[in-house]
Design a protein around this motif. Structure first.
Motif, short mmCIF file in Angstrom:
data_model
loop_
_atom_site.label_atom_id
_atom_site.label_comp_id
_atom_site.label_asym_id
_atom_site.label_seq_id
_atom_site.Cartn_x
_atom_site.Cartn_y
_atom_site.Cartn_z
N LEU A 6 0.86 -1.18 0.00
CA LEU A 6 0.00 0.00 0.00
C LEU A 6 0.90 1.24 0.00
CD1 LEU A 6 -3.33 0.58 1.61
CD2 LEU A 6 -1.58 2.24 2.20
N LEU A 27 -3.52 1.76 9.51
CA LEU A 27 -3.70 0.60 8.63
C LEU A 27 -2.82 -0.56 9.07
CD1 LEU A 27 -3.90 2.47 5.20
CD2 LEU A 27 -5.78 1.41 6.45
N LEU A 35 -0.77 -6.93 5.41
CA LEU A 35 -0.15 -6.01 4.46
C LEU A 35 1.33 -6.38 4.31
CD1 LEU A 35 -1.70 -2.58 5.52
CD2 LEU A 35 -1.82 -3.58 3.23
N LEU A 52 -3.19 0.60 -3.77
CA LEU A 52 -2.99 -0.75 -3.23
C LEU A 52 -2.54 -1.64 -4.40
CD1 LEU A 52 -3.33 -2.46 -0.65
CD2 LEU A 52 -5.69 -2.91 -1.35
N LYS A 72 -10.42 1.81 5.85
CA LYS A 72 -10.16 0.43 6.30
C LYS A 72 -11.10 -0.55 5.62
CE LYS A 72 -8.13 1.62 10.75
NZ LYS A 72 -8.22 1.56 12.23
N VAL A 75 -9.78 -1.18 2.13
CA VAL A 75 -8.60 -2.07 2.13
C VAL A 75 -9.04 -3.49 2.49
CG1 VAL A 75 -6.36 -2.55 3.23
CG2 VAL A 75 -7.02 -0.18 2.67
#
Lengths: 92, 92
Positions: A6, A27, A35, A52, A72, A75
């Motif tokens: 990201l 995040l 991630l 992303l 959020k 994502v």
């Protein structure tokens, strides 16, 4: 295989580093090792864009600054669809 | 051409995100757009390692946690040799 990347590109002239770093920490706190990385990318000209794996998912110029719960969810829907975000999932 | 990429890999089990994000903000405040990006990379097992374009420049296991002035000198010497770091350059 490393998780998704990201990127948060932020405007240094506008002094948006702190906002970008705060967003990154939020995040990474929520998604931790789901991630692969969160990259802070210094830019100019009012940019505040989040990508992303290269796909733009937020643009300040188009949408204003992101609220964390909404960001959020964006994502989560892409990298961890089954993850319950708790309060961030409640419809207000 | 984008500037160099700096990575900070940190241990999520040890809760070192805040230290990693603080280090990232300090480096991005000092070097702004001279750095292409600073990536926060969540890891495990006590890792706290900093790499510049893939070259390891700090390892907690070998050196303990980095003091910012010393880390800034290491980065400056590689990406902006002429940059005066002010207090960070003074020999204490």
């Amino acid at each position: 295989m490393p998780g998704p990347r990201l990127e948060i590109e932020y405007c240094t002239q506008c002094r948006w580093l702190l906002r970008a770093a705060w967003t990154a920490q939020e995040l990474l706190t929520t998604f931790t090792t789901t991630l692969g990385e969160v990259a802070l990318v210094p830019g100019t000209g009012g940019v505040f864009e989040i990508r992303l794996d290269g796909e733009p998912i937020w643009s300040r110029k188009a949408q204003g600054f992101p609220e964390l719960p909404e960001l959020k969810r964006l994502v989560r829907d892409r990298i961890a669809p089954d993850l319950d975000l708790g309060h961030s999932d409640r419809r207000h």
